[in-house]
Design an enzyme around this catalytic site. Structure first.
Site, PDB file in Angstrom:
ATOM      1  N   GLY A  38       0.763  -1.240   0.000  1.00 23.53           N
ATOM      2  CA  GLY A  38       0.000   0.000   0.000  1.00 23.53           C
ATOM      3  C   GLY A  38       0.793   1.289   0.000  1.00 23.53           C
ATOM      4  N   GLU A  92       4.367   4.267   5.186  1.00 22.54           N
ATOM      5  CA  GLU A  92       3.182   3.412   5.286  1.00 22.54           C
ATOM      6  C   GLU A  92       1.965   4.137   4.714  1.00 22.54           C
ATOM      7  OE1 GLU A  92       1.777   0.789   5.272  1.00 22.54           O
ATOM      8  OE2 GLU A  92       1.230  -0.042   7.213  1.00 22.54           O
ATOM      9  N   ASP A  93       0.995   3.378   4.247  1.00 19.86           N
ATOM     10  CA  ASP A  93      -0.215   3.997   3.697  1.00 19.86           C
ATOM     11  C   ASP A  93      -1.114   4.567   4.794  1.00 19.86           C
ATOM     12  OD1 ASP A  93      -0.953   1.475   4.639  1.00 19.86           O
ATOM     13  OD2 ASP A  93      -1.751   0.764   2.735  1.00 19.86           O
ATOM     14  N   ASP A  96      -3.727   2.394  11.485  1.00 21.84           N
ATOM     15  CA  ASP A  96      -5.077   2.081  11.963  1.00 21.84           C
ATOM     16  C   ASP A  96      -4.975   1.758  13.454  1.00 21.84           C
ATOM     17  OD1 ASP A  96      -7.820   1.503  11.698  1.00 21.84           O
ATOM     18  OD2 ASP A  96      -7.431  -0.587  11.235  1.00 21.84           O
ATOM     19  N   PHE A 145     -13.591   3.036   6.148  1.00 22.92           N
ATOM     20  CA  PHE A 145     -12.706   2.179   5.374  1.00 22.92           C
ATOM     21  C   PHE A 145     -12.426   2.845   4.035  1.00 22.92           C
ATOM     22  CE2 PHE A 145     -11.194  -1.207   2.724  1.00 22.92           C
ATOM     23  CZ  PHE A 145     -10.336  -1.870   3.589  1.00 22.92           C
ATOM     24  N   VAL A 146     -11.181   3.187   3.819  1.00 26.99           N
ATOM     25  CA  VAL A 146     -10.817   3.939   2.623  1.00 26.99           C
ATOM     26  C   VAL A 146      -9.991   3.102   1.649  1.00 26.99           C
ATOM     27  CG1 VAL A 146     -10.961   6.243   3.653  1.00 26.99           C
ATOM     28  CG2 VAL A 146      -8.840   4.926   3.873  1.00 26.99           C
ATOM     29  N   ASP A 152      -6.131  -0.734  -0.497  1.00 30.47           N
ATOM     30  CA  ASP A 152      -6.953  -1.694  -1.220  1.00 30.47           C
ATOM     31  C   ASP A 152      -8.157  -2.183  -0.436  1.00 30.47           C
ATOM     32  OD1 ASP A 152      -5.309  -3.273   0.637  1.00 30.47           O
ATOM     33  OD2 ASP A 152      -6.203  -4.989  -0.382  1.00 30.47           O
ATOM     34  N   ARG A 158      -6.131  -0.058  -5.607  1.00 38.25           N
ATOM     35  CA  ARG A 158      -4.862   0.562  -5.206  1.00 38.25           C
ATOM     36  C   ARG A 158      -4.435   1.670  -6.160  1.00 38.25           C
ATOM     37  NH1 ARG A 158      -2.466  -2.453  -1.079  1.00 38.25           N
ATOM     38  NH2 ARG A 158      -2.750  -4.693  -1.155  1.00 38.25           N
TER      39      ARG A 158
HETATM   40  P1  IMP Z   1      -2.707  -1.461  11.776  1.00 37.68           P
HETATM   41  O1  IMP Z   1      -1.658  -2.464  12.100  1.00 37.68           O
HETATM   42  O2  IMP Z   1      -4.027  -1.794  12.409  1.00 37.68           O
HETATM   43  O3  IMP Z   1      -2.303  -0.048  12.031  1.00 37.68           O
HETATM   44  O4  IMP Z   1      -3.056  -1.681  10.273  1.00 37.68           O
HETATM   45  C1  IMP Z   1      -2.478  -1.033   9.253  1.00 37.68           C
HETATM   46  C2  IMP Z   1      -2.840  -1.754   7.980  1.00 37.68           C
HETATM   47  O5  IMP Z   1      -4.232  -2.085   7.887  1.00 37.68           O
HETATM   48  C3  IMP Z   1      -2.572  -0.841   6.828  1.00 37.68           C
HETATM   49  O6  IMP Z   1      -1.264  -1.021   6.354  1.00 37.68           O
HETATM   50  C4  IMP Z   1      -3.604  -1.253   5.814  1.00 37.68           C
HETATM   51  O7  IMP Z   1      -3.091  -2.285   5.012  1.00 37.68           O
HETATM   52  C5  IMP Z   1      -4.748  -1.812   6.598  1.00 37.68           C
HETATM   53  N1  IMP Z   1      -5.850  -0.828   6.709  1.00 37.68           N
HETATM   54  C6  IMP Z   1      -6.265  -0.192   7.819  1.00 37.68           C
HETATM   55  N2  IMP Z   1      -7.288   0.630   7.563  1.00 37.68           N
HETATM   56  C7  IMP Z   1      -7.528   0.529   6.233  1.00 37.68           C
HETATM   57  C8  IMP Z   1      -8.486   1.164   5.342  1.00 37.68           C
HETATM   58  O8  IMP Z   1      -9.325   1.994   5.703  1.00 37.68           O
HETATM   59  N3  IMP Z   1      -8.388   0.798   4.034  1.00 37.68           N
HETATM   60  C9  IMP Z   1      -7.510  -0.105   3.567  1.00 37.68           C
HETATM   61  N4  IMP Z   1      -6.596  -0.719   4.359  1.00 37.68           N
HETATM   62  C10 IMP Z   1      -6.612  -0.396   5.687  1.00 37.68           C
HETATM   63 MG    MG Z   2      -0.773  -2.084   4.470  1.00 37.39          MG
END
Ligand code: IMP
Ligand code: MG
Length: 167
Positions: A38, A92-93, A96, A145-146, A152, A158
């Site tokens: 991402g 990072e994209d 979350d 959710f984006v 993706d 993407r």
């Molecule tokens: P974290 O470990 O919960 O911070 O997750 C981060 C990962 O979850 C990101 O690198 C994304 O791949 C995925 N993710 C979290 N929120 C979204 C969203 O809204 N859209 C798409 N992917 C997401």
């Molecule tokens: Mg990711």
């Protein structure tokens, strides 16, 4: 698909972050460590607006089953070059829950970079489970959710040039 952040806004915000990084790392070599898949569009837009000598590295991670409780992250593709002594920015994209970056930061610090910072295009602060400091954030967004600009849904969307969401 509804547009949350349009292409022009993304581009101009990335340019601002690029200028900030350029200032903070004046004349230094940098390693952009992109989290596949991402981070690719963000990493590239950021890098092309910075004049420093930037090296690209990539790592691919995924969550183990039941990650909501354990927070365990699996490495699918590891680094190919040493980052020891380097000035590294993880790209990072989206942040979350913060689990991925919390794990990765610890994992990468074991390799003794000279410095380690984090840049994320998006952040959903209301979803955070792990406290993680993010040094450069493009946009803070609400709990939606984006997709697009690297993000993706089931590997789709993407390549959209904007960040959107599905109602
Ligand atoms: P974290 O470990 O919960 O911070 O997750 C981060 C990962 O979850 C990101 O690198 C994304 O791949 C995925 N993710 C979290 N929120 C979204 C969203 O809204 N859209 C798409 N992917 C997401
Ligand atoms: Mg990711």
């Amino acid at each position: 698909m509804d547009v949350l952040i349009n292409e022009a806004k993304i581009q101009s915000r990335i340019k601002e972050i690029a200028r900030q990084i350029e200032k903070e790392y004046e004349g230094k070599q940098l390693v952009f460590l992109g989290i596949l898949k991402g981070s690719l569009p963000f990493l590239w837009e950021l890098a092309k607006n910075i004049k420093n000598d930037i090296r690209f590295e990539f790592i691919e991670v995924s969550s183990y089953e039941g990650t909501e409780s354990t927070g365990k992250i699996k490495i699918n593709k590891d680094l190919t070059e040493s980052i020891t002594g380097k000035d590294v920015i993880i790209v990072e994209d989206i942040v979350d829950t913060g689990r991925t970056l919390t794990f990765l930061k610890e994992y990468l610090l074991e390799r003794k970079p000279n410095s380690l910072k984090i840049a994320a295009l998006l952040s959903k602060p209301s979803r955070r489970v792990m406290e993680i400091g993010v040094d450069y954030i493009g946009f803070q967004i609400e709990d939606k959710f984006v997709v697009g600009f690297g993000l993706d849904y089931d590997q789709k969307y993407r390549n959209l040039p904007y960040v959107g969401y599905i109602e």
